[in-house]
Design a protein around this motif. Structure first.
Motif, PDB file in Angstrom:
ATOM      1  N   MET A   1       0.843  -1.203   0.000  1.00  0.00           N
ATOM      2  CA  MET A   1       0.000   0.000   0.000  1.00  0.00           C
ATOM      3  C   MET A   1       0.875   1.248   0.000  1.00  0.00           C
ATOM      4  SD  MET A   1      -2.931   1.187   2.736  1.00  0.00           S
ATOM      5  CE  MET A   1      -3.929  -0.216   2.324  1.00  0.00           C
ATOM      6  N   ILE A   2       0.519   2.245  -0.815  1.00  0.00           N
ATOM      7  CA  ILE A   2       1.272   3.498  -0.869  1.00  0.00           C
ATOM      8  C   ILE A   2       0.914   4.350   0.341  1.00  0.00           C
ATOM      9  CG2 ILE A   2       1.689   5.604  -2.199  1.00  0.00           C
ATOM     10  CD1 ILE A   2       0.888   4.086  -4.669  1.00  0.00           C
TER      11      ILE A   2
ATOM     12  N   LEU B   1       2.167  12.106  -5.286  1.00  0.00           N
ATOM     13  CA  LEU B   1       2.042  11.617  -6.653  1.00  0.00           C
ATOM     14  C   LEU B   1       0.840  12.232  -7.356  1.00  0.00           C
ATOM     15  CD1 LEU B   1       2.941   7.870  -6.051  1.00  0.00           C
ATOM     16  CD2 LEU B   1       4.324   9.567  -7.240  1.00  0.00           C
ATOM     17  N   LEU B   2      -0.274  12.380  -6.628  1.00  0.00           N
ATOM     18  CA  LEU B   2      -1.448  13.019  -7.209  1.00  0.00           C
ATOM     19  C   LEU B   2      -1.140  14.454  -7.607  1.00  0.00           C
ATOM     20  CD1 LEU B   2      -4.328  11.687  -4.940  1.00  0.00           C
ATOM     21  CD2 LEU B   2      -4.152  11.383  -7.413  1.00  0.00           C
ATOM     22  N   GLY B   3      -0.344  15.116  -6.778  1.00  0.00           N
ATOM     23  CA  GLY B   3       0.031  16.492  -7.087  1.00  0.00           C
ATOM     24  C   GLY B   3       0.850  16.580  -8.354  1.00  0.00           C
ATOM     25  N   LEU B   4       1.786  15.623  -8.529  1.00  0.00           N
ATOM     26  CA  LEU B   4       2.587  15.596  -9.745  1.00  0.00           C
ATOM     27  C   LEU B   4       1.723  15.349 -10.962  1.00  0.00           C
ATOM     28  CD1 LEU B   4       5.670  13.565  -8.512  1.00  0.00           C
ATOM     29  CD2 LEU B   4       5.622  15.979  -9.126  1.00  0.00           C
TER      30      LEU B   4
ATOM     31  N   SER C   1      -2.559  10.940 -20.408  1.00  0.00           N
ATOM     32  CA  SER C   1      -1.563  10.626 -19.386  1.00  0.00           C
ATOM     33  C   SER C   1      -2.220   9.757 -18.336  1.00  0.00           C
ATOM     34  CB  SER C   1      -0.996  11.900 -18.744  1.00  0.00           C
ATOM     35  OG  SER C   1      -1.994  12.554 -17.971  1.00  0.00           O
ATOM     36  N   CYS C   2      -1.407   9.012 -17.607  1.00  0.00           N
ATOM     37  CA  CYS C   2      -1.923   8.244 -16.471  1.00  0.00           C
ATOM     38  C   CYS C   2      -0.813   8.091 -15.442  1.00  0.00           C
ATOM     39  CB  CYS C   2      -2.466   6.876 -16.911  1.00  0.00           C
ATOM     40  SG  CYS C   2      -1.213   5.688 -17.410  1.00  0.00           S
ATOM     41  N   ASN C   3      -1.195   7.961 -14.191  1.00  0.00           N
ATOM     42  CA  ASN C   3      -0.258   7.773 -13.096  1.00  0.00           C
ATOM     43  C   ASN C   3      -0.106   6.277 -12.859  1.00  0.00           C
ATOM     44  OD1 ASN C   3       1.137   7.656 -10.675  1.00  0.00           O
ATOM     45  ND2 ASN C   3       0.110   9.438  -9.819  1.00  0.00           N
ATOM     46  N   THR C   4       1.047   5.718 -13.213  1.00  0.00           N
ATOM     47  CA  THR C   4       1.249   4.279 -13.125  1.00  0.00           C
ATOM     48  C   THR C   4       1.431   3.778 -11.698  1.00  0.00           C
ATOM     49  OG1 THR C   4       3.630   4.541 -13.495  1.00  0.00           O
ATOM     50  CG2 THR C   4       2.239   4.168 -15.441  1.00  0.00           C
ATOM     51  N   SER C   5       1.517   4.693 -10.716  1.00  0.00           N
ATOM     52  CA  SER C   5       1.593   4.274  -9.320  1.00  0.00           C
ATOM     53  C   SER C   5       0.224   3.961  -8.736  1.00  0.00           C
ATOM     54  CB  SER C   5       2.258   5.376  -8.478  1.00  0.00           C
ATOM     55  OG  SER C   5       3.554   5.653  -8.939  1.00  0.00           O
ATOM     56  N   GLN C   6      -0.820   4.208  -9.520  1.00  0.00           N
ATOM     57  CA  GLN C   6      -2.192   3.972  -9.083  1.00  0.00           C
ATOM     58  C   GLN C   6      -2.900   3.068 -10.078  1.00  0.00           C
ATOM     59  OE1 GLN C   6      -3.943   7.849  -8.733  1.00  0.00           O
ATOM     60  NE2 GLN C   6      -2.333   8.617  -7.391  1.00  0.00           N
TER      61      GLN C   6
END
Length: 351
Positions: free
Chosen positions: A1-2, A10-13, A283-288
């Motif tokens: 879990m992050i 990460l959401l901010g980035l 774009s997508c955040n690959t950490s989520q």
């Protein structure tokens, strides 16, 4: 879990990337080469070896104050790998690394450049798939940009044609390139230290667009998209480094568009993707869990492959926009996104 604070960071980035404001560097109706003389240009126009209307950027890399482009090989395109300054409002395309390094039918020269990538120490990696009319095998060139553009390695593959794009995996134990081939159910792995390459089967999947998770990610993942599909896949690179001959691809989500032809990862795990006949970049955040956002949209662009893009070493996102239906046909845009290429660690961010 992050952890919660990491997730917020990460959401901010991701929000920063989505809200990027692009500035226009140039807008031109025609792109022209840098010629040895005006007489040589006039002769090329007369005999049809140069047709300005066929100049079409397909791949991009940036290093320092130079931008590198691979051009679509078409009639009247004498050189497919060029450089141009990042600051000029009316640049000339300079054959790279020299005009003499280009020519059909000579297997020691560049015939049709494809995917480009710059590694963390300033070497430009160039895929050359050879000419349709020649018997030259496809090859990989590595050019040292920090050392007078010296060609360090030319690696020849045991096949002809159909190279597409590449990513670089720089590890303490060596550097690997992962390369997609547009019509084959396999990818190519290249080891720099051994100057050796091998095929890795991707059963049932013709991998096309490719991206690699950031350098400091513990379990690094290779991301692949298939031509004529909206599915996104991933595979751990650990097995690829160790010489496996079959990749077990895991489906991780579906884009809303079909046929991504170019993907790019930054050093915080945000992935950007451009699609065939789409006038926007996702774009997508690959950490989520997989969830796409619209990163940038250009109104009225109808060309099949309108975008190519790259991140530089100072946190700037560079992008060309090509529109064959209206003028100006070519635009170069840039935006500060506060992130570098995936080849840099996450701590290496431009102020």
């Amino acid at each position: 879990m992050i952890p919660f604070f990491v997730a917020i960071f990460l959401l901010g980035l991701s929000s920063l990337a989505t809200a990027a404001n692009f500035n226009q560097v140039f807008a031109l109706t025609e792109l022209d080469y840098e010629w040895p003389s005006e007489a040589s240009r006039a002769q090329a126009l007369r005999d049809g070896t140069f047709k300005p209307e066929n100049v079409y950027p397909r791949y991009m890399a940036v290093y320092g104050t130079r931008l590198f482009l691979s051009l679509h090989k078409d009639e009247g395109i004498p050189v497919t790998l060029v450089s141009l300054p990042t600051s000029s409002a009316s640049p000339k395309l300079t054959p790279f690394p020299s005009r003499n390094m280009h020519g059909p039918g000579d297997c020691d020269k560049i015939e049709e450049a494809k995917g480009l990538e710059v590694d963390s120490v300033g070497r430009l990696w160039v895929l050359d798939q050879g000419s349709i009319s020649s018997n030259c095998s496809a090859k990989l060139l590595i050019i040292d940009l920090a050392n007078k553009d010296q060609i360090k390695i030319i690696h020849r593959f045991p096949f002809r044609r159909w190279l597409h794009d590449l990513v670089l995996d720089e590890t303490p134990d060596g550097t690997f390139a992962y390369i997609t081939r547009s019509i084959e159910q396999n990818i190519v792995v290249f080891s720099l230290e051994r100057n050796e390459s091998w095929m890795v089967d991707t059963p049932g999947i013709r991998a096309y667009a490719i991206a690699l998770s950031p350098k400091d990610q513990e379990a690094r993942q290779l991301y692949l998209s298939e031509w004529n599909s909206n599915q996104q896949f991933s595979v751990s690179v650990a097995a690829l480094r160790n010489g496996t001959r079959t990749a077990n691809l895991n489906p991780i989500g579906n884009w809303t568009a079909i046929s991504s032809f170019r993907m790019l990862m930054d050093n915080h795990g945000t992935m950007y993707a451009a699609f065939f006949q789409e006038n926007h970049i996702f774009s997508c955040n690959t950490s989520q869990p997989f969830q796409e956002q619209r990163f940038h949209q250009v109104a009225g662009v109808y060309t099949g492959l309108p975008f190519t893009f790259a991140l530089d070493q100072s946190g700037t996102f560079w992008m060309t926009v090509f529109d064959d239906k209206k003028k100006p046909r070519y635009r170069l845009l840039k935006a500060t996104v506060g992130a570098k290429s995936y080849t840099f660690e996450a701590s290496q961010v431009s102020e």
